[in-house]
Design a protein around this motif. Structure first.
Motif, mmCIF file in Angstrom:
data_model
loop_
_atom_site.group_PDB
_atom_site.id
_atom_site.type_symbol
_atom_site.label_atom_id
_atom_site.label_comp_id
_atom_site.label_asym_id
_atom_site.label_seq_id
_atom_site.Cartn_x
_atom_site.Cartn_y
_atom_site.Cartn_z
ATOM 1 N N LEU A 247 38.566 36.966 -31.065
ATOM 2 C CA LEU A 247 38.296 37.954 -32.119
ATOM 3 C C LEU A 247 36.957 38.640 -31.856
ATOM 4 O O LEU A 247 36.855 39.877 -31.899
ATOM 5 C CB LEU A 247 38.304 37.276 -33.489
ATOM 6 C CG LEU A 247 38.233 38.164 -34.741
ATOM 7 C CD1 LEU A 247 38.741 37.398 -35.960
ATOM 8 C CD2 LEU A 247 36.837 38.698 -35.018
ATOM 9 N N ASN A 250 37.050 41.081 -28.879
ATOM 10 C CA ASN A 250 37.690 42.352 -29.225
ATOM 11 C C ASN A 250 36.807 43.193 -30.135
ATOM 12 O O ASN A 250 36.716 44.421 -29.971
ATOM 13 C CB ASN A 250 39.043 42.089 -29.890
ATOM 14 C CG ASN A 250 40.153 41.845 -28.886
ATOM 15 O OD1 ASN A 250 40.684 42.775 -28.293
ATOM 16 N ND2 ASN A 250 40.503 40.583 -28.682
ATOM 17 N N LEU A 251 36.146 42.550 -31.088
ATOM 18 C CA LEU A 251 35.281 43.284 -31.995
ATOM 19 C C LEU A 251 34.104 43.898 -31.248
ATOM 20 O O LEU A 251 33.725 45.054 -31.493
ATOM 21 C CB LEU A 251 34.783 42.351 -33.107
ATOM 22 C CG LEU A 251 34.028 43.002 -34.263
ATOM 23 C CD1 LEU A 251 34.908 44.004 -35.001
ATOM 24 C CD2 LEU A 251 33.527 41.923 -35.228
ATOM 25 N N ALA A 266 41.256 42.701 -33.250
ATOM 26 C CA ALA A 266 40.383 41.735 -33.926
ATOM 27 C C ALA A 266 40.899 41.440 -35.328
ATOM 28 O O ALA A 266 40.937 40.275 -35.762
ATOM 29 C CB ALA A 266 38.953 42.271 -33.974
ATOM 30 N N LEU A 301 33.550 39.734 -38.395
ATOM 31 C CA LEU A 301 34.559 40.748 -38.737
ATOM 32 C C LEU A 301 34.320 41.277 -40.144
ATOM 33 O O LEU A 301 34.473 42.481 -40.396
ATOM 34 C CB LEU A 301 35.959 40.147 -38.608
ATOM 35 C CG LEU A 301 37.138 41.099 -38.832
ATOM 36 C CD1 LEU A 301 37.096 42.279 -37.859
ATOM 37 C CD2 LEU A 301 38.466 40.346 -38.712
#
Length: 353
Positions: A247, A250-251, A266, A301
């Motif tokens: 995650l 990707n973020l 994400a 996130l």
């Protein structure tokens, strides 16, 4: 007369509303756990931390990396902890093997010339030292982060179509999400602090993410634990820290490339992580040594999307793990340092308006 008003009169109350419970003081909780570690695990003579309360042997470098990240969290709250952070950074040199072609951290203190290094252990050090650099701007942290990243990336080869091995001597013959995910994120956290390295490292991060997606991502968006290079057998276990670091990778790719596809991925991983929760407690089912890294991903996130479920999930985990500390204090450094790190992360969110 309303039921609430009748109840208030019956109990002789003068209040007309029931107030919400106050927000826990996560900084105070984090300090309590960190102070406990300092008192019971820290060796003032060597500067290292014992692996267990009943043994004085220094912990393995995995626990050391988590402990360093807890000290970074403490220093973000109170700069007086920077001294403890610097001293531990220096003490960790006892694990650093510079008598080999590409230096890296051995699992235990070493005289050098070893070959038992784990690429995932080193990937965690890349991330936490870069985090320390972003706090202090002390270039020693960034230098060591970059050096360690070079060792991690040296574990990539074309077997199984790419990917980084788990262990320097190919112990277990596997390439694992637990090294490729933090390696990808490590590339990106170094890249955002070193403009000269950024183009190469962003490209490398994309390549690692693409390989991990192609070989280890399941249909539900989460990740298998490992692939055996000889024969391609998959260990399908889905663990929180694997999801958390993919995650974050990707973020970070979204923030550095502005490609919304990475943000969408994400968010997909974040939603899919609900399957990793204990339905009774709302906290992650994995031990905190793994799950605190998913909490960190949730909070990161949340900082981008502000989706309430991410913060609520993080609170449930932090509260559950602090309650675990209070009910039956863990005897190992890795568990305690993971709890401290998670609580420091929650304290950062609590301080923001």
């Amino acid at each position: 007369m309303s039921l609430i008003r009748k109840t208030a009169i019956i109990f002789g109350l003068s209040i007309a509303v029931i107030r919400a419970q106050p927000e826990p003081d996560y900084a105070a909780r984090a300090m309590e756990v960190t102070a406990y570690i300092q008192e019971h695990f820290h060796d003032k003579k060597t500067g290292l931390y014992a692996g267990r309360i009943d043994k004085r042997d220094p912990d393995f470098v995995w626990g050391g990396g988590v402990m360093f990240s807890a000290l970074v969290g403490a220093a973000k709250h109170d700069r007086k902890w920077e001294g403890a952070m610097r001293r531990y950074f220096d003490a960790l040199d006892g694990y650093w093997d510079d008598k080999v072609k590409i230096p890296g951290y051995e699992p235990a203190p070493t005289s050098g010339g070893g070959s038992d290094k784990y690429y995932d252990d080193n990937a965690w050090m890349v991330i936490t030292f870069a985090d320390a650099y972003e706090l202090t701007r002390d270039r020693r942290y960034l230098k060591r982060s970059s050096e360690t990243l070079e060792f991690v990336l040296s574990g990539w080869d074309d077997q199984a179509g790419g990917g980084i091995w788990w262990h320097e001597k190919h112990k277990d013959g596997s390439k694992n999400t637990c090294v490729n995910a933090p390696a990808a994120f490590g590339c990106l956290i170094v890249a955002r602090n070193d403009a000269k390295l950024a183009p190469r490292l962003i490209g490398q991060a994309k390549r690692i993410v693409e390989w991990t997606n192609s070989r280890l991502q399941a249909k539900n968006g989460l990740f298998a634990d490992a692939i055996k290079v000889d024969g391609g057998k998959i260990n399908p276990d889905q663990l929180t820290y694997n999801a958390g670091l993919m995650l974050r990778a990707n973020l970070a790719l979204y923030h550095q490339t502005k490609d919304v596809a990475f943000l969408d991925e994400a968010k997909r991983i974040g939603k899919a992580a609900a399957s990793l929760l204990d339905q009774k407690t709302g906290a992650y089912r994995d031990p905190v040594k793994w799950s605190h890294l998913m909490t960190e991903a949730d909070l990161e996130l949340y900082g981008t999307t502000h989706e309430a479920y991410l913060l609520e999930r993080s609170k449930k985990n932090a509260d559950a793990h602090f309650n675990q500390f209070k009910a039956a204090t863990p005897e190992d450094l890795l568990t305690l340092a993971s709890i401290a790190r998670e609580l420091w992360l929650m304290s950062e969110i609590s301080r923001k308006p």
